[in-house]
Scaffold this motif. Structure first.
Motif, short mmCIF file in Angstrom:
data_model
loop_
_atom_site.label_atom_id
_atom_site.label_comp_id
_atom_site.label_asym_id
_atom_site.label_seq_id
_atom_site.Cartn_x
_atom_site.Cartn_y
_atom_site.Cartn_z
N SER A 1 0.67 -1.32 0.17
CA SER A 1 -0.11 0.21 0.12
C SER A 1 0.93 1.25 0.14
O SER A 1 0.44 2.25 -0.61
N GLY A 2 1.96 1.04 0.84
CA GLY A 2 2.81 2.34 0.62
C GLY A 2 3.41 2.56 -0.49
O GLY A 2 3.71 3.80 -1.27
N GLY B 1 -3.88 9.52 -3.12
CA GLY B 1 -2.98 8.82 -2.69
C GLY B 1 -3.41 7.99 -1.41
O GLY B 1 -3.03 7.00 -1.17
N ALA B 2 -3.89 8.98 -0.32
CA ALA B 2 -4.29 8.47 0.78
C ALA B 2 -5.58 7.59 0.69
O ALA B 2 -5.64 6.45 1.40
N MET C 1 -2.12 13.91 -3.01
CA MET C 1 -1.84 13.45 -1.58
C MET C 1 -3.29 12.67 -1.10
O MET C 1 -3.25 11.80 -0.46
N LEU D 1 0.98 4.45 -2.79
CA LEU D 1 0.97 5.83 -2.29
C LEU D 1 2.11 6.73 -2.88
O LEU D 1 1.96 7.81 -3.48
N PHE E 1 -4.29 4.30 -0.68
CA PHE E 1 -3.68 3.56 0.48
C PHE E 1 -4.65 2.92 1.42
O PHE E 1 -4.28 1.73 1.80
N CYS F 1 1.37 -1.18 -9.52
CA CYS F 1 1.29 0.01 -9.10
C CYS F 1 1.26 0.95 -10.24
O CYS F 1 0.80 1.82 -10.46
N ALA G 1 1.55 7.25 -6.48
CA ALA G 1 0.47 8.25 -6.39
C ALA G 1 1.09 9.61 -6.42
O ALA G 1 0.60 10.60 -7.01
N LEU G 2 2.01 9.73 -5.36
CA LEU G 2 2.74 11.23 -4.95
C LEU G 2 3.66 11.36 -5.96
O LEU G 2 4.31 12.66 -6.03
#
Length: 199
Positions: free
Chosen positions: A51-52, A143-144, A140, A55, A147, A126, A58-59
């Motif tokens: 999941s990280g 992405g959150a 952000m 994220l 996640f 990903c 995504a960032l």
């Protein structure tokens, strides 16, 4: 990310996490060899670590692959080598003790998390998932959300694969059955490597 994207994102994550692959084969083996409680750090490392990665991509970390296209190839081949080595270790592994525990230690949270960084299947997922669900307007927040959905769908899957390994302990009480199971899990990993070249 529009609200109506949450349903397809959740369905995609569920399919991704529950289908066989390197992480799930390793989680099942951990459950078989070390039991459920000792496998908890491993399953959390897979769920949170992957999941990280989502994220980070995504960032904007995925843009690194556009700047350095050879980096994706390097990660792919390092990952393939690691997966084939793991498959060989699993396929040639020894017997368990009567308690169901094998020699060796279960993976730690950090080891399982670090494995995600060289898991080529994970990177492919990903890089293919993020463009479909991240608009770029609020990376952000989006992405959150990704996640959170990933952890929400991935943790039950990881628990399920470890539980599957634990349940197999009662049927793998002979060397021949254990050998067959080890070869099957190694085969899943090798098959996942083969599928990488069809992507």
């Amino acid at each position: 990310m529009p609200i109506d994207s949450l349903i397809p994102l959740t369905i995609l994550m569920l399919a991704m996490f529950w289908t066989p692959g390197p992480n799930n084969a390793l989680l099942a083996l951990s459950g078989l060899r070390h039991g459920f409680r000792r496998s908890i750090p491993h399953l959390l490392g897979v769920s949170i670590g992957f999941s990280g990665m989502l994220l980070l991509v995504a960032l904007g970390a995925g843009g690194v692959f556009q700047i350095y296209p050879n980096l994706a190839t390097i990660i792919k081949w390092v990952g393939v080598a690691l997966l084939l080595w793991l498959a060989w270790k699993i396929g040639s592994s020894g017997k368990m003790t009567k308690s169901g525990e094998a020699n060796g230690r279960p993976w730690t949270f950090l080891q399982a998390t670090a494995f995600q960084a060289v898991n080529p299947k994970g990177w492919i997922i990903c890089i293919s998932v993020i463009p479909q669900f991240v608009t770029g307007g609020a990376p952000m927040r989006e992405g959150a959300i990704i996640f959170a959905v990933s952890v929400f769908t991935g943790t039950p899957s990881a628990i399920g694969w470890v539980a599957f390994g634990v349940m197999m302990q009662r049927w793998l009480d002979t060397p021949a059955r254990l050998r067959t199971f080890n070869l099957a899990m190694a085969g899943l990993i090798v098959a996942s490597v083969g599928l990488l070249f069809l992507e």
